[in-house]
Design a protein around this motif. Structure first.
Motif, PDB file in Angstrom:
ATOM      1  N   GLU A 391      30.967 103.324  33.713  1.00 44.41           N
ATOM      2  CA  GLU A 391      31.611 102.301  34.541  1.00 44.41           C
ATOM      3  C   GLU A 391      33.114 102.307  34.287  1.00 44.41           C
ATOM      4  O   GLU A 391      33.582 102.677  33.213  1.00 44.41           O
ATOM      5  N   ILE A 392      33.866 101.885  35.284  1.00 41.30           N
ATOM      6  CA  ILE A 392      35.310 101.723  35.142  1.00 41.30           C
ATOM      7  C   ILE A 392      35.635 100.316  34.659  1.00 41.30           C
ATOM      8  O   ILE A 392      36.707 100.041  34.142  1.00 41.30           O
ATOM      9  N   GLY A 393      34.692  99.405  34.818  1.00 41.87           N
ATOM     10  CA  GLY A 393      34.870  98.018  34.410  1.00 41.87           C
ATOM     11  C   GLY A 393      33.809  97.167  35.076  1.00 41.87           C
ATOM     12  O   GLY A 393      32.973  97.670  35.842  1.00 41.87           O
ATOM     13  N   ILE A 394      33.833  95.872  34.805  1.00 39.03           N
ATOM     14  CA  ILE A 394      32.883  94.935  35.407  1.00 39.03           C
ATOM     15  C   ILE A 394      33.660  93.970  36.271  1.00 39.03           C
ATOM     16  O   ILE A 394      34.447  93.168  35.775  1.00 39.03           O
ATOM     17  N   SER A 395      33.455  94.075  37.574  1.00 42.62           N
ATOM     18  CA  SER A 395      34.192  93.241  38.514  1.00 42.62           C
ATOM     19  C   SER A 395      33.602  91.835  38.553  1.00 42.62           C
ATOM     20  O   SER A 395      32.385  91.660  38.694  1.00 42.62           O
ATOM     21  N   THR A 396      34.480  90.827  38.454  1.00 41.43           N
ATOM     22  CA  THR A 396      34.038  89.434  38.515  1.00 41.43           C
ATOM     23  C   THR A 396      34.453  88.787  39.836  1.00 41.43           C
ATOM     24  O   THR A 396      34.402  87.571  39.977  1.00 41.43           O
TER      25      THR A 396
END
Length: 424
Positions: A391-396
């Motif tokens: 993953e590149i990050g966790i979008s909120t």
């Protein structure tokens, strides 16, 4: 325009040209380039760790905490692990060109919606040099050019790593300018990247609350918010208390410094007297400090709990501790738990522990967060755990992606319409 703005816009313009050449490349070409990256990282590990040592020495001199220094530090073994992560990305399916939907319209036109790269992605992140490689590899695999703006604390490390990445791309068919380090160490260079609208398609900040809010506030380039996680675990009246103790402890203490760790535990009043003594003992054994409301403190005192329990303040309910601290509140009903979550959540991950199907469905339908766990730890909100591979990050946020962002989430779509002399 200042000199640093000109420099940043120049690298962004080169990235835009590289993105156009990168987008149509086959998976085979991109995978071969990534394997070259992995091999070159290992071959040049000594050079990378030497540069990293400069950053570590500066961090120590500046009084940086041991935990942050550990996140900054690279060893030959860690470089090898980073290279292995790149090889794992090679094995993932390439989303580019995938047909999302389509068919032949009644008028005979063939309509296809296909996945395409976003274009130029800017990554603004804090002092973790492994992110430099992870972000570059994920962007390349999904056909995107990447502009990397790490923190000044890791500037030597990032400079060395990006030089190695660019060297590895030479002769692979992937344009070298698909991976570039944003010039400059000051905030001015980061601001210039945030204002490069038209050259940069999207910015992804990775780091703490202050960094993310700064990018969201100051950027004219579209931003995907990631990372900040004020996650809740709610223990329902119909919870299996053995499961609840294990889940609450794991969600907080398994690794407390990450965005999917729990920061608040909500307990239904009907099970508070039975559950709180047990969970307080478990949290004490894990070394967690509890910030409790009046009911929690009363139960702890009556039980003679070994846990460190301090009075919870209003600030505690909105704090992402990222430490061995946990806010704990007793709520009269599930609706009170939901109201608390709506008020304080960052819409990352919430969990309910219950044996009631009705309660779980009620909770899931009313929680507006990127991930909702039923009888499972918040720690599972992760691209690897979800089977995305990376993953590149966790979008909120809700646009354009939400939750763990794998390769698919790093693409957009376009419509391809094929006719045979069709006129409207």
């Amino acid at each position: 325009m200042s000199e640093i703005e000109r420099e940043v816009h120049a690298v962004a313009a080169r990235a835009k040209d590289a993105a156009a050449d990168l987008a149509p490349l086959s998976r085979a070409v991109k995978d071969a380039a990534l394997l070259a990256v992995a091999d070159t990282l290992v071959k040049r590990a000594e050079e990378i760790t030497a540069a990293n040592a400069e950053d570590v020495e500066r961090a120590k001199a500046d009084g940086t905490t041991p935990a942050m220094i550990d996140r900054l530090t690279l060893t030959p073994q860690r470089v090898e692990a980073i290279a292995d992560a790149v090889r794992e990305i090679v094995e993932l399916p390439d989303p580019v060109g995938e047909s999302v939907r389509g068919g032949v319209l009644p008028n005979g036109l063939d309509l296809r919606q296909i996945r395409v790269p976003l274009g130029v992605i800017g990554i603004i992140y804090e002092g973790r040099p492994n992110v430099t490689v992870d972000a570059a590899a994920l962007c390349l695999k999904s056909g995107n050019a990447v502009l990397l703006r790490g923190s000044s604390s890791a500037y030597s490390s990032n400079s060395a790593i990006v030089a190695v990445l660019r060297e590895a791309l030479e002769g692979t068919g992937v344009p070298v300018d698909a991976v570039q380090l944003v010039p400059g160490r000051t905030r001015e260079s980061a601001t210039a990247l945030m204002r490069a609208r038209g050259l940069v398609d999207v910015l992804i900040p990775r780091g703490g609350k202050t960094l993310i809010q700064s990018v969201v506030r100051d950027s004219t380039v579209p931003v995907i918010e990631t990372g900040e996680g004020l996650c809740h675990v709610y223990v329902d009246a119909d919870a299996d208390l053995d499961k609840a103790v294990a889940i609450a402890t794991n969600a907080k203490a398994q690794r407390c410094s990450v965005c999917n760790a729990a920061e608040t535990l909500l307990v239904h009043a009907d099970v508070a007297d039975a559950f709180l003594p047990r969970v307080l003992d478990s949290l004490a054994e894990a070394g967690v400090t509890v910030h409790g409301d009046e009911r929690v403190r009363s139960v702890a005192a009556a039980h003679g709990s070994p846990a460190t329990v301090v009075e919870a303040t209003e600030e505690d309910w909105s704090t992402e501790y990222l430490s061995m601290d946990l806010a704990v509140r007793v709520v009269p009903t599930i609706d009170d738990a939901l109201a608390h979550i709506r008020r304080y959540s960052t819409q990352h991950t919430e969990a309910i522990v219950t044996d009631s199907l009705r309660a779980s469905r009620y909770f899931v339908s009313r929680v507006d967060s990127a991930a909702v766990m039923v009888n499972a730890s918040t720690r599972f909100t992760d691209g690897g755990e979800f089977g995305f591979g990376a993953e590149i990050g966790i979008s909120t946020q809700k646009l354009h992606a939400r939750g763990p962002m794998g390769l698919t989430e790093m693409t957009s779509t376009k419509y391809v319409v094929t006719g045979d002399g069709h006129l409207k």
